[in-house]
Design a protein around this motif. Sequence first.
Motif, mmCIF file in Angstrom:
data_model
loop_
_atom_site.group_PDB
_atom_site.id
_atom_site.type_symbol
_atom_site.label_atom_id
_atom_site.label_comp_id
_atom_site.label_asym_id
_atom_site.label_seq_id
_atom_site.Cartn_x
_atom_site.Cartn_y
_atom_site.Cartn_z
ATOM 1 N N LYS A 1 0.823 -1.223 0.000
ATOM 2 C CA LYS A 1 0.000 0.000 0.000
ATOM 3 C C LYS A 1 0.853 1.268 0.000
ATOM 4 C CE LYS A 1 -2.067 -1.244 3.809
ATOM 5 N NZ LYS A 1 -1.399 -2.552 3.915
ATOM 6 N N THR B 1 3.741 0.305 8.071
ATOM 7 C CA THR B 1 2.974 1.456 8.545
ATOM 8 C C THR B 1 2.410 1.163 9.929
ATOM 9 O OG1 THR B 1 2.444 1.939 6.265
ATOM 10 C CG2 THR B 1 1.026 2.951 7.937
ATOM 11 N N GLY C 1 -1.926 -2.500 7.404
ATOM 12 C CA GLY C 1 -2.744 -3.572 6.844
ATOM 13 C C GLY C 1 -3.373 -4.463 7.903
HETATM 14 N N1 LIG Z 1 9.652 -5.674 -6.172
HETATM 15 C C1 LIG Z 1 8.693 -4.957 -5.619
HETATM 16 N N2 LIG Z 1 8.489 -5.044 -4.296
HETATM 17 C C2 LIG Z 1 7.519 -4.292 -3.751
HETATM 18 C C3 LIG Z 1 6.686 -3.428 -4.508
HETATM 19 N N3 LIG Z 1 5.809 -2.839 -3.674
HETATM 20 C C4 LIG Z 1 6.076 -3.319 -2.442
HETATM 21 N N4 LIG Z 1 7.114 -4.189 -2.471
HETATM 22 C C5 LIG Z 1 7.687 -4.957 -1.352
HETATM 23 O O1 LIG Z 1 6.689 -5.150 -0.388
HETATM 24 C C6 LIG Z 1 7.058 -4.586 0.862
HETATM 25 C C7 LIG Z 1 5.866 -3.982 1.552
HETATM 26 O O2 LIG Z 1 5.420 -2.837 0.859
HETATM 27 P P1 LIG Z 1 4.618 -1.686 1.638
HETATM 28 O O3 LIG Z 1 4.150 -0.702 0.630
HETATM 29 O O4 LIG Z 1 5.399 -1.196 2.794
HETATM 30 O O5 LIG Z 1 3.370 -2.545 2.171
HETATM 31 P P2 LIG Z 1 2.114 -2.053 3.029
HETATM 32 O O6 LIG Z 1 0.903 -2.648 2.395
HETATM 33 O O7 LIG Z 1 2.148 -0.574 3.187
HETATM 34 O O8 LIG Z 1 2.374 -2.790 4.432
HETATM 35 P P3 LIG Z 1 1.909 -2.329 5.910
HETATM 36 O O9 LIG Z 1 2.341 -0.912 6.079
HETATM 37 O O10 LIG Z 1 2.613 -3.296 6.808
HETATM 38 O O11 LIG Z 1 0.411 -2.495 5.967
HETATM 39 C C8 LIG Z 1 8.158 -3.587 0.511
HETATM 40 O O12 LIG Z 1 9.037 -3.419 1.603
HETATM 41 C C9 LIG Z 1 8.844 -4.247 -0.679
HETATM 42 O O13 LIG Z 1 9.750 -5.228 -0.241
HETATM 43 C C10 LIG Z 1 6.910 -3.371 -5.928
HETATM 44 O O14 LIG Z 1 6.239 -2.659 -6.690
HETATM 45 N N5 LIG Z 1 7.925 -4.149 -6.415
#
Ligand SMILES: Nc1nc2c(ncn2[C@@H]2O[C@H](COP(=O)(O)OP(=O)(O)OP(=O)(O)O)[C@@H](O)[C@H]2O)c(=O)[nH]1
Length: 471
Positions: A42, A106, A142
Amino acid sequence: MALGTIADGISRTVDAVAETLTAPFSDPVIRLGVTGLSRAGKTVFITSLVANLMNRGRMPQLVAAANGAIRTAYLQPQPDDTIPRFPYEDHLARLTAPEPRWPDGTRRISELRLSLRVQPTGLLSGLSGPRTVHLDIVDYPGEWLLDLSLLDKSFADWSAGVLSRIGDRPSGADVSAALAAIDPAANLDEPVAQSLADAFTAHLHAARDAGYSDCSPGRFLLPGDLEGSPVLTFAPLPATPGAGRRSLYREFERRFESYKKNVVKPFFRDHFARIDRQIVLVDVLGAVHAGPRAVEDLRHAMAEILSAFRPGRNAWLTRLLGGRRVEKILFAATKADHLHHSQHPQLTAIAEALLREAKDRAEFAGADTAAMSIAALRTTVEDRVDHNSAPLDVVRGRLLDSGKVAAFHPGALPDDPAHLLSPARDGAKAWLDEDYAVMQFAPQPLTLKPGDGPPHIRLDKAAQFLIGDRL
Ligand SMILES: Nc1nc2c(ncn2[C@@H]2O[C@H](COP(=O)(O)OP(=O)(O)OP(=O)(O)O)[C@@H](O)[C@H]2O)c(=O)[nH]1
Ligand SMILES: [Mg+2]
């Protein structure tokens, strides 16, 4: 009708009136809901979407960007004064630093308003001046999303569900042992309550670390200011018919209801009830890598969450949403840069099949839906290598742990998603035909041309589906 319910209804009506009154005089607002479990992507998605809307050089599939209708995009003070602002600049700076890093998980809610100045193109272009469209986006942990599935469960139902699954999950035995040592019908004793809650919380952490998705209540994992409060000091209990008013069982039941009323409902009332467009991000590859049980668990968790939006399923939410419905829902398999594009159709098909139940329910509510494979931040380039004297499509990127550049092929995804989903449903312990690997790539150090946002895969197509018709 309970007093709380009446109050909810009243504030909703007042909101609705206020919206109708101000709507003709104010700029249009699109509230984009970014939905996804922890680590789904996210925060990276929001950061990259905003960066690519401000610098639109890599957004050819967003029609209003390609034809120049979007003149400028700028950040504005958000509408809600009491919510922290989404730290967009910090996230972008980290992702685009000389040594780029991913954001931390987050821990609290935040909000951002991006305003787009749009000049209508085509026949009418000369007739009207530019107008402003605001895009409001909320980011949140999340973990909290799973709580949506608690809303229509009683304490007894929730307990029965959790206790039926807990046996073969990490640290589940500790919870069972702690429960075996107490009598739920006995009078409440706070240290006993605390130790049960501690065992249950430790189990939720262990289950999440092992890749399980449905680890609710979400605030047990990320308590914030609520740490140690009674509303987080409960645990599932076996059915205890006839438990007295002062019993542990009745008190835990009361705390569960209080959690729903004081923690879950306000969050969804304030942030989900007004959503117009929704993107549901799912880390399908991560689950496939973790194995059949993680895939089944993900399917189950997503169906539970999204079914809460189905009209009639949950009286409280239905009333809260009023006649309003989410108009468009995009189901996106994230991190598609782990795969060569030749495998993206298979990834999308798996995401669609995995979310079929959830999607049918959303469609039931009249929303326009689509599915795609995307990468909010592309970290790899495609390549073809010789493998056992046959060509193999791979992606090449910088590994997160070692910093080394490596070529990667995660295993061939099946054309028919059932080849993965059926064994998952049947409780298989491992995949039969193929081992799916996953690598953690670090963001690539970038040299961005002026006017270009960070590299991505299909972020423009996703944006076109989600907001293109309103620009
Ligand atoms: N290769 C790749 N990895 C990604 C991408 N987006 C996210 N990731 C991986 O996924 C992890 C989590 O992404 P976040 O955007 O922090 O996930 P979130 O949904 O905000 O997670 P929470 O804050 O825990 O709810 C990152 O640290 C990356 O390792 C992408 O577009 N490409
Ligand atoms: Mg996040």
